[in-house]
Design an enzyme around this catalytic site. Structure first.
Site, PDB file in Angstrom:
ATOM      1  N   HIS A 118      41.801  31.529  45.551  1.00 57.26           N
ATOM      2  CA  HIS A 118      42.574  32.761  45.319  1.00 57.26           C
ATOM      3  C   HIS A 118      42.433  33.096  43.825  1.00 57.26           C
ATOM      4  CE1 HIS A 118      46.294  35.151  44.800  1.00 57.26           C
ATOM      5  NE2 HIS A 118      46.344  35.257  46.110  1.00 57.26           N
ATOM      6  N   CYS A 124      42.759  38.851  47.537  1.00 51.97           N
ATOM      7  CA  CYS A 124      42.747  38.172  46.233  1.00 51.97           C
ATOM      8  C   CYS A 124      41.726  37.042  46.209  1.00 51.97           C
ATOM      9  CB  CYS A 124      44.129  37.647  45.855  1.00 51.97           C
ATOM     10  SG  CYS A 124      45.352  38.950  45.711  1.00 51.97           S
TER      11      CYS A 124
END
Lengths: 155, 418
Positions: B131, B374
């Site tokens: 992420h 993300c």
């Protein structure tokens, strides 16, 4: 359910999505910009060619959803061949429509196929999709110094 | 179906939001739990009760309410410590979220001296499936310190490429930071194996457990991690509260993060001394009611049992993978074996952009996520701009998966894909 969806995905939008106009990157150009939508990753690389105060070409390479792709196609249709000032005012008209939360009645004489995006204004999450390439075009045109050149010519 | 939670109907009743209908009267099909989970009534009630009856600042109010509030806040720390198997409750540090926990580590490492200090020639190793919150803090750290950032690549089926483990994690490596369960590919990574190599070369291991703690039985002491981060809102708790767990020996060596109230021992005008852990890293008034809500959340999951939650997730994931495989033109990104993955399934449908898929699904009451989640580098690795992601949790039913699959069929017909 389907009505709400149909208000967003007008036939005109789906047509432009399937068969985008003015696609591809071409020469000559005075400015090239790369804009991204940071939340979804959609991207557009866009070139503007201004000749004698007129937007003589807009060419682009874009990745994105149906709304952003169709909006790019419609935008190119609308601004190519227009004097920069007039194209900027069409840009403003489209911006006002998109930011109107569905309350603005679009003027077909000015926005032509762009009126199909009236429904998009009711979907806040999608407004930025519709505006991606319009913002890129304004940025590129401003960078090309076209506005200034036109203004000085008028004086 | 094997593996489903036995009292799924009862569990669903614990989550009031699952009863609501959407604007057009349709029931909610919530398949976005990897983004944020829904909250059971007990979490909501615990937070409301605290605000209604016990609200006061903690650790500094010399009155009954202050004592009650402090006790509830510290009890939440005990509950979290038990839930994740922390050997010492003081090793549990409350943060704002997992992002803040990871930034706490990366920033304090930048200021660290001694064994933990990072400088030119040192290396930090991450992975291509992280992420953004486990990429950017390490970019900032290595840029500031003149160190080198390196990463594990991915195999075509969405696993970490460990073929160069011994070269990548070497004597220059100071930190290995990786996700336990990918939020995009769903892959469960062999963190213990990687930690073993990291420890051989004297590196510390940071684990982003944001998707692991909600789904897997987690024993931090056995995991191999030296530091581990997760967030409250993905474990049926509230937003605004996250956790950094760390081994005492490591946390004691790290300098403070934020300066302010609560993190000090004594303050003079020229210099201060600092509190021990956990308070050293908890400057200022913390998110008190959020921490208490998180305590109720992990208690709730603990009562159900994380083995049972994990089995449920695997059963639903297996069913979802089978269902998605029937949709023409659909490609799942990541491992196709439910036993090797978490409950987040990202996919592409040829000819329809993820935004448009999510929009059509939303018109049928189905909530999924569309975009890059993300994890832009992981998407780039597979040559895609964005994807659609469904993610289940302990309250997800097989019929909700059926609704998704039907919704995807409808999406294809809506966009005239035959």
């Amino acid at each position: 359910m389907s009505n709400e969806l149909d208000a967003l995905y007008q036939e005109i939008i789906l047509d432009h999505y399937k068969h985008p106009h003015h696609q591809g990157l071409r020469e000559p150009f005075e400015a090239e910009v790369h804009h991204v939508n940071p939340t979804c990753g959609d991207e557009v690389t866009l070139r503007v060619h201004v000749d004698d105060g007129v937007v003589s070409d807009v060419s682009y390479d874009a990745v994105g959803c149906s709304i952003s792709q169709a909006s790019t196609s419609v935008m190119a249709d609308l601004v190519i061949g227009k004097p920069v000032d007039e194209a900027m005012s069409i840009h403003q008209e489209f911006l006002t429509l998109m930011q109107g939360k569905g309350t603005v009645v679009p003027d077909e004489d000015v926005l032509e196929d762009g009126i199909a995006f009236a429904g998009v204004a009711k979907f806040p999450a999608r407004v930025k999709c519709a505006l991606l390439s319009w913002m890129a075009w304004k940025d590129a045109t401003t960078q090309a110094g076209a506005s200034d050149a036109t203004a000085s010519k008028e004086i | 179906m094997d593996g489903l939670l036995p009292e799924l109907d009862v569990i669903r009743k614990d989550f009031p939001i699952l009863e609501r209908t959407l604007d057009n009267g349709q029931p909610l099909v919530y398949l976005d739990s990897a983004n944020t989970s829904q909250k059971p009534q007990v979490v909501i009630d615990t937070m409301v009760d605290h605000l209604e009856r016990h609200n006061a600042n903690i650790s500094r109010a010399m009155h009954q309410l202050g004592a009650e509030s402090t006790e509830a806040f510290e009890a939440a720390r005990d509950k979290v410590a038990t839930f994740i198997g922390a050997p010492d409750r003081d090793e549990v540090i409350f943060t704002k979220n997992a992002t803040e926990a990871l930034n706490l580590v990366a920033n304090t490492l930048a200021w660290a001296t001694g064994d933990l200090a990072i400088g030119e020639g040192d290396e930090v190793v991450i992975t291509e499936m992280e992420h953004h919150s486990n990429i950017v803090p390490w970019q900032l750290l290595t840029q500031r310190k003149g160190a080198t950032l390196r990463w594990f690549g991915l195999t075509d089926d969405g696993r970490l490429d460990l073929s160069n483990l011994d070269e990548l994690v070497n004597e220059r490596t100071k930190v290995v930071s990786l996700t336990w369960v990918s939020n995009m590919l769903g892959t469960i990574n062999p963190i213990t194996q990687i930690a073993r190599r990291a420890h051989e070369v004297g590196a510390i291991v940071v684990v982003d457990a944001s998707q692991a703690v909600p789904q897997l039985p987690v024993d931090v002491a056995a995991s191999g991690a030296d530091l581990l981060a997760f967030t409250g809102h993905k474990v049926v708790g509230p937003t605004g509260i996250g956790v950094l767990w760390g081994k005492r020996a490591v946390l004691d060596q790290l300098p403070p993060f934020h300066g302010g109230g609560e993190m000090i021992e004594t303050v003079r005008m020229d210099i201060s001394t600092y509190a021990g852990i956990p308070h050293k890293f908890e400057a200022g008034t913390p998110p008190i009611v959020e921490a208490i809500g998180l305590g109720a959340a992990v208690d709730y999951l603990g009562h159900i049992g994380m083995e049972a939650v994990h089995a449920h997730e695997q059963a639903i994931t297996r069913y979802a993978l089978e269902g998605l495989a029937t949709v023409p033109g659909l490609t799942v990104l990541g491992p196709l074996d439910a036993r090797e993955r978490g409950g987040a399934i990202s996919f592409e449908v040829e000819g329809v952009h993820p935004h448009d898929i999510a929009q059509v699904l939303d018109s049928r009451g189905i909530a999924v996520r569309a975009g890059h989640h993300c994890a832009k580098p992981a998407h780039a690795r597979f040559g895609v701009q964005s994807s659609t992601r469904m993610s289940s949790y302990l309250y997800t039913t097989p019929s909700e998966i059926d609704a998704l699959v039907e919704g995807l069929e409808y999406t294809r017909s809506y966009f005239k894909l035959g």
